[in-house]
Design an enzyme around this catalytic site. Structure first.
Site, PDB file in Angstrom:
ATOM      1  N   GLU A   1     -32.931  24.370  25.482  1.00 38.40           N
ATOM      2  CA  GLU A   1     -32.187  23.259  24.884  1.00 38.40           C
ATOM      3  C   GLU A   1     -31.637  22.301  25.927  1.00 38.40           C
ATOM      4  OE1 GLU A   1     -31.846  26.397  23.875  1.00 38.40           O
ATOM      5  OE2 GLU A   1     -32.330  26.429  21.731  1.00 38.40           O
TER       6      GLU A   1
ATOM      7  N   HIS B   1     -24.396  32.301  15.464  1.00 43.27           N
ATOM      8  CA  HIS B   1     -25.292  31.372  14.764  1.00 43.27           C
ATOM      9  C   HIS B   1     -24.602  30.604  13.638  1.00 43.27           C
ATOM     10  CE1 HIS B   1     -28.329  33.465  16.987  1.00 43.27           C
ATOM     11  NE2 HIS B   1     -29.328  32.895  16.371  1.00 43.27           N
TER      12      HIS B   1
END
Lengths: 371, 324
Positions: free
Chosen positions: B60, B129
């Protein structure tokens, strides 16, 4: 399982002393004109004099924050920029004054930026670590170690996407090579064949920690880590502008003709501390080491000696260049001193493109939140 | 008007913009060959090819930073984060570089990037998450952040985001991807920074964003049918910029407010809204402002307890009844 004992890593090896007179004969250097030589030398001297003057201003309390000086590394910025054409782009870290002057930014705007003045290249909003000039394809000036390395891949990505035959030169220090973002960038660059040249200016110390104490790498040096990404790599001796030009031009050619990235390691040295706030820089390295580099490996002196030997410049010419650079640096300090600070209302400008272009604004609502 | 899912609405927005502007590219993990981890980009590779729709490795910081660099040179990358929770490994790029480059260059550069992906809890994936970082993003000058809560807004806000010349971060919700709603085929946009009154009411303002808007609509129905209280539901849609006018007009009308969000309470979006209301509508308030946020702990896994951790209609109703 056999337990292995970690072996001491090989210390940074100083390359053989550069031989400028033979390196000057390599194809990329052989056809340089006297004017080109003079310009390169002048730019290196200008960078040095500018930084010496900025150091004085810092000591006088005119400059806030950090001041990371490039003195000792000038051949790299000037050598690399001398190879760029109008399709090539450059981005670097926080030791960014040399690259800025090399691409043609003026001493006045650069010095004024250090002073935090409205006439600075970023209107006093960036400071020493954050110079920018996109009109010269110079994309900063980035303060976080390694943070610019994905951006460099992005510049290359854009060039490739737009089918422009150019490349991105992305500079970093040896302290940045252990950042995750850098490794992610190398992987992306190799995976997607991005035309980017990563140039590690290896001055031996990531702030106060020597390379030996900070980096595990192959015996062949830190650039050899590129093997892990199946990427081209090379070592370059930064004390010779000719070696810089030769090594970097090969990597740029690979980027532009074959869209292949490279990782270059340029051996260099900084005479000053990591920043001027680094009071310990004579403790983590010896005075003798600093002196040896100054005396025997200084890129400006070596280039000067070559130019005099080759009769491309004489002592008088050298002196004139030096005096002019000193005068220009002094004038830039004067300019910075006399320039106004930005007005307070500037704090809230240049935050959002849309707020700065109200005639094209499409958003509603409140964007700034002070009562 | 056709009824389509929130997921399809997002995709339609991207298709429109990919067709409209050749500099728009979609980059992210599994967006191309896999057709999107949540199928938001399904079929785009086939339609637009690998130059426009790009599978990124799990990096990322690398690929988002790369998108920021490319956007400085005029590319308009729409970067997918499989979860907004993964933003933290790219935080330096997302917060430092995207938000600051314009400022530090004295306005010489702009960063027209979109980062999008789901940011919600409630799906049994645990603390790592289930983050909702819109409050962190909104705390960073230079960035814009929007949280569409309906298919119509998803399409309209996504199109605005892609056309915007500043970084716009779009927070979606996996829970809403299958929700259907009426969405016009035509080329409309929802301007960033405009809230939307999703239900008119006179007794109380329920102010929310993202999935909490649906919770508020449910609570409003119960308040009306069982308690005779008519709640107005204000969907912020955009956190920064923030449509204070709509918030204040609603509170001036109802004199009461409950602020609902899946964010944690401390320095959550509701903190800012609460300040806005007290400073601009103090004299109109008939009761203290109430907040319903996620219970203040990392997101719990255990499914029945996770349902308790996020503010549901029963909590909103309780908070409303305390002040009505």
């Amino acid at each position: 399982m056999t337990k292995t004992t970690a072996q001491p890593k090989r210390a940074r090896q100083k390359p053989e002393k550069a031989d400028l007179s033979s390196e000057a004969k390599s194809p990329v250097n052989a056809d340089l004109t006297k004017d080109q030589h003079t310009k390169f030398y002048t730019d290196m001297v200008r960078i040095r004099r500018f930084e010496e003057r900025s150091l004085r201003a810092y000591q006088q309390g005119k400059i806030a924050g950090f001041l990371h000086l490039y003195i000792g590394q000038e051949s790299i910025a000037v050598g690399c920029v001398s190879l760029m054409d109008e399709n090539d782009h450059i981005i670097t870290a926080y030791r960014d004054h040399g690259h800025a002057l090399a691409v043609g930014m003026g001493m006045d705007e650069c010095m004024a930026e250090l002073y935090g003045k409205a006439t600075g290249c970023s209107k006093g909003k960036g400071g020493s670590m954050h110079y920018f000039d996109p009109s010269k394809r110079y994309w900063g000036g980035h303060g976080i170690v390694g943070g610019q390395t994905p951006l460099g891949a992005g510049l290359a990505y854009a060039l490739k996407y737009k089918e422009i035959e150019g490349c991105a030169l992305c500079f970093l220090g040896d302290g940045a090579i252990n950042q995750g973002a850098f490794h992610e960038s190398l992987n992306l660059a190799a995976l997607w064949d991005l035309p980017v040249v990563y140039i590690v200016e290896n001055n031996g110390y990531s702030m106060g920690t020597s390379q030996e104490r900070s980096s595990a790498h192959p015996d062949a040096g830190i650039a050899a880590r590129a093997e892990g990404y199946k990427m081209n790599w090379a070592h370059i001796n930064g004390e010779s502008i000719f070696d810089v030009r030769e090594g970097v031009s090969a990597a740029m050619k690979l980027a532009k003709s074959d869209s292949k990235p490279s990782l270059l390691e340029i051996h260099t040295y900084r005479y000053q501390g990591h920043s001027i706030a680094d009071a310990n820089h004579k403790k983590y390295r010896t005075k003798e080491e600093i002196e040896d580099y100054r005396k025997n490996h200084d890129p400006v002196s070596l280039y000067r000696d070559y130019l005099i030997d080759a009769k491309l410049l004489d002592e008088e010419g050298v002196k004139e260049i030096d005096q002019a650079a000193k005068a220009e640096a002094e004038a830039s300090a004067q300019f910075a001193e006399e320039s106004p600070f930005p007005p307070e209302e500037d704090i809230l400008k240049d935050v959002y493109w849309e707020e700065d272009n109200p005639d094209q604004k499409t958003s509603g609502g409140r964007i700034f939140f002070n009562d | 008007m056709p009824e389509i899912t929130y997921r399809q609405a997002l995709k339609d927005a991207m298709i429109d913009e990919l067709e409209r502007d050749e500099n728009v590219v979609i980059i992210g993990e599994e967006v191309a060959q896999y057709n999107g981890a949540y199928k938001v980009t399904e079929g785009l590779l086939k339609r637009f090819g690998p130059k426009r729709i790009v599978d990124a490795p799990i990096s990322e910081a690398g690929f988002i930073g790369m998108g920021i660099g490319a956007s400085m040179l005029g590319i308009r990358p729409v970067m997918e984060l499989m979860f907004w929770s993964f933003a933290y490994v790219a935080w330096d790029q997302i917060i430092n570089n995207a938000a600051s480059v314009r400022y530090m260059s004295g306005g010489l550069i702009n960063v027209p990037i979109v980062i999008r992906g789901p940011a919600n809890g409630g799906t049994g994936v645990g603390a790592t998450h289930s983050h909702t970082p819109e409050n962190f993003i909104a705390n960073t000058p230079g960035l814009k952040v929007v949280c569409p809560a309906s298919p119509y807004d998803a399409k309209g806000l996504m199109k605005s985001a892609i056309r915007d010349n500043d970084p716009v971060y779009v927070m979606e919700s996996t829970i809403m991807y299958n929700d259907k709603g009426e969405v016009p085929d035509d080329d409309y946009v929802v301007p960033i920074g405009q809230a939307d009154v999703k239900r008119e009411g006179s007794d109380l303002s329920l102010i929310a964003h993202g999935p909490s808007v649906l919770v508020c609509l449910e609570a409003a129905n119960v308040l009306s049918s069982e308690h005779g209280i008519e709640a107005e539901v204000v969907d912020l849609r955009s956190i920064r910029p923030l449509d204070e006018e709509t918030i204040i007009n609603s509170v001036k009308k109802t004199n009461r407010a409950v602020l609902v969000e899946e964010n944690k309470p401390f320095c959550g979006v509701g903190s800012q809204i609460s300040h806005t209301i007290q400073s601009q509508a103090f004299d109109y308030l008939d009761a203290p402002i109430q907040r319903a946020s996620a219970l203040d702990a990392p997101a719990i896994y255990s499914p029945p307890l996770e349902k308790k951790q996020l503010p549901k209609a029963d909590v909103v109703i309780k908070k409303a009844l305390e002040i009505c």
